[in-house]
Design an enzyme around this catalytic site. Structure first.
Site, PDB file in Angstrom:
ATOM      1  N   SER A 153      48.293  41.774  45.641  1.00 25.56           N
ATOM      2  CA  SER A 153      48.733  41.511  44.320  1.00 25.56           C
ATOM      3  C   SER A 153      47.352  41.442  43.533  1.00 25.56           C
ATOM      4  CB  SER A 153      49.194  40.125  44.418  1.00 25.56           C
ATOM      5  OG  SER A 153      50.185  39.948  45.385  1.00 25.56           O
ATOM      6  N   CYS A 154      46.403  41.741  44.084  1.00 25.42           N
ATOM      7  CA  CYS A 154      45.035  41.890  43.206  1.00 25.42           C
ATOM      8  C   CYS A 154      45.068  43.106  42.538  1.00 25.42           C
ATOM      9  CB  CYS A 154      43.975  41.837  44.214  1.00 25.42           C
ATOM     10  SG  CYS A 154      43.391  40.474  45.190  1.00 25.42           S
ATOM     11  N   VAL A 155      44.252  43.358  41.753  1.00 19.96           N
ATOM     12  CA  VAL A 155      44.070  44.594  40.826  1.00 19.96           C
ATOM     13  C   VAL A 155      42.874  45.525  41.210  1.00 19.96           C
ATOM     14  CG1 VAL A 155      44.337  46.004  38.818  1.00 19.96           C
ATOM     15  CG2 VAL A 155      45.905  43.961  39.328  1.00 19.96           C
TER      16      VAL A 155
ATOM     17  N   ILE B 243      40.079  42.348  41.303  1.00 19.31           N
ATOM     18  CA  ILE B 243      40.247  41.111  40.716  1.00 19.31           C
ATOM     19  C   ILE B 243      41.352  40.308  41.194  1.00 19.31           C
ATOM     20  CG2 ILE B 243      39.195  41.702  38.430  1.00 19.31           C
ATOM     21  CD1 ILE B 243      42.840  41.240  38.200  1.00 19.31           C
TER      22      ILE B 243
ATOM     23  N   GLY C  14      48.360  45.425  42.254  1.00 19.14           N
ATOM     24  CA  GLY C  14      49.457  44.282  41.497  1.00 19.14           C
ATOM     25  C   GLY C  14      50.821  44.626  42.149  1.00 19.14           C
TER      26      GLY C  14
END
Lengths: 203, 162
Positions: free
Chosen positions: B29-31, B48, B94
């Protein structure tokens, strides 16, 4: 400093390890009955580390893992994470479903069997923890994820990351020698839950 | 000869000049954001975790948040001689790791991350030239500063070059 806030002293570390040892012991017994095999268990380890270091501890960010995830609700909320390397999950599924498939595909049946094994481990672990601490702990239904360890972990920790820089991992390893199935069982209490657990046992 | 690989961890960012490969492994789910300045072959990558630094208590790691990591990345590249006008962005990640858990606010953090990154890039007037976001699987990124191309590797959803 927040770092100071959640540092564990030696006594707390020992107490957590001891509890984990007993909980995992009962979980191993339940697992052993399910598989009708001897299950070995290593002494649990307690890690308190920066959230972003967790993927390394669980085996490397892009390692393929099969994982069963539970949310824990009740007096000490958190997450339970069962991790198997792909090959080990394969053997586990084969043992449970009494098949000998060599493919790398996990069928619905395989996934369901792995989830069920996860539920039994988690149930036994939480029951023990619950009776020890007199805290009410209820697991969610299991979710299975077959993907990179890093991707899985970031998803689980992302909410935690908004409230704290650190994650506490209580790691118990289960080993079935015959078919060589190794799995890790991680308990990740939310920040407040650690205090609740320590308080409940008077540490 | 093996090109030097620079690893960008979770909540981390790095800037480098060719020859080098910036990598970030296991993004859920980080980008992952990459910025590239072709003329000098300067590139930056950030991984992030959360959209907004303003809503958290501990603000020590600026690389963890979309609204601090992206401007920091740009600044570092500019210090190395990159011109903002020619910098292009690509964003990856994401994901929504549990497909069945329908998008409650808690569980669509990946989506919120992507939205925030897009908003920040727009504010900085940096164009997004490629995007591989969403889905419910992890990604590993390999950003070659010689070509500016990003190889996106997944476990069960193939490999893409962006």
């Amino acid at each position: 400093m927040l770092e100071e806030d959640i540092k564990l002293n030696d006594k707390q570390q020992d107490v957590l390890k001891e509890i984990a040892n007993i909980c995992a012991g009962n979980a191993a017994t339940a697992f052993s009955q399910l598989l009708n095999k001897k299950i070995e268990m290593n002494v649990p380890r307690v890690h308190l580390l920066r959230v972003e270091k967790v993927p390394e501890v669980v085996g490397g960010a892009d390692t393929l893992v099969v994982s069963v995830v539970f949310q824990v609700f009740g007096d000490a909320p958190g997450v339970i994470l069962l991790l198997f390397p792909q090959k080990d999950a394969r053997s586990l599924a084969a043992m449970l479903t009494e098949t000998t498939v060599d493919s790398n595909i996990f069928t619905e049946m395989d996934q369901s069997a792995i989830k069920e094994a996860g539920s039994i481990l988690t149930g036994a672990y939480l029951n023990t923890l619950s009776s020890f601490t007199r805290l009410g702990l209820i697991p969610s239904t299991p979710s299975i994820v077959i993907d990179m360890a890093g991707a899985l972990v970031d998803y689980i920790l992302i909410e935690l990351a908004t409230v704290t820089e650190y994650a506490l991992l209580i790691d118990s390893e289960f080993i079935e020698e015959d078919r060589s199935v190794r799995g890790h069982f991680f308990l990740l209490p939310n920040p407040g839950s650690l205090t609740a657990i320590l308080k409940a046992i008077g540490a | 000869m093996e090109v030097h690989e620079i690893h960008v961890g979770m909540a981390d960012m790095k800037v480098a000049r060719s020859p080098a490969i910036l990598t970030s492994l296991g993004i859920g789910s980080c980008v992952g954001i990459v910025l590239y300045y072709p003329r000098l072959k300067i590139g930056g990558m950030a991984h992030i975790m959360l959209p907004d630094i303003e809503v958290v208590r501990n603000k020590s790691n600026r690389a963890k948040f979309a609204n601090t990591a992206v401007p920091d990345l740009l600044r570092e590249m500019e210090q190395m001689g990159a011109e903002k006008l020619m910098i292009k962005a690509k964003i990856m990640g994401g994901a929504h790791m549990f497909c069945f858990a329908k998008s409650s606010t808690v569980f669509n953090i990946g989506e919120r991350n992507v939205e925030k990154v897009k908003q920040i890039l727009q504010e900085l007037r940096i164009k997004i030239v490629a995007e591989d976001t969403g889905g419910c699987y992890g990604r590993s990124l390999f950003f070659d500063l010689d070509t500016g191309l990003v190889r996106v590797r997944t476990i069960a959803h193939g490999e893409k070059i962006l």
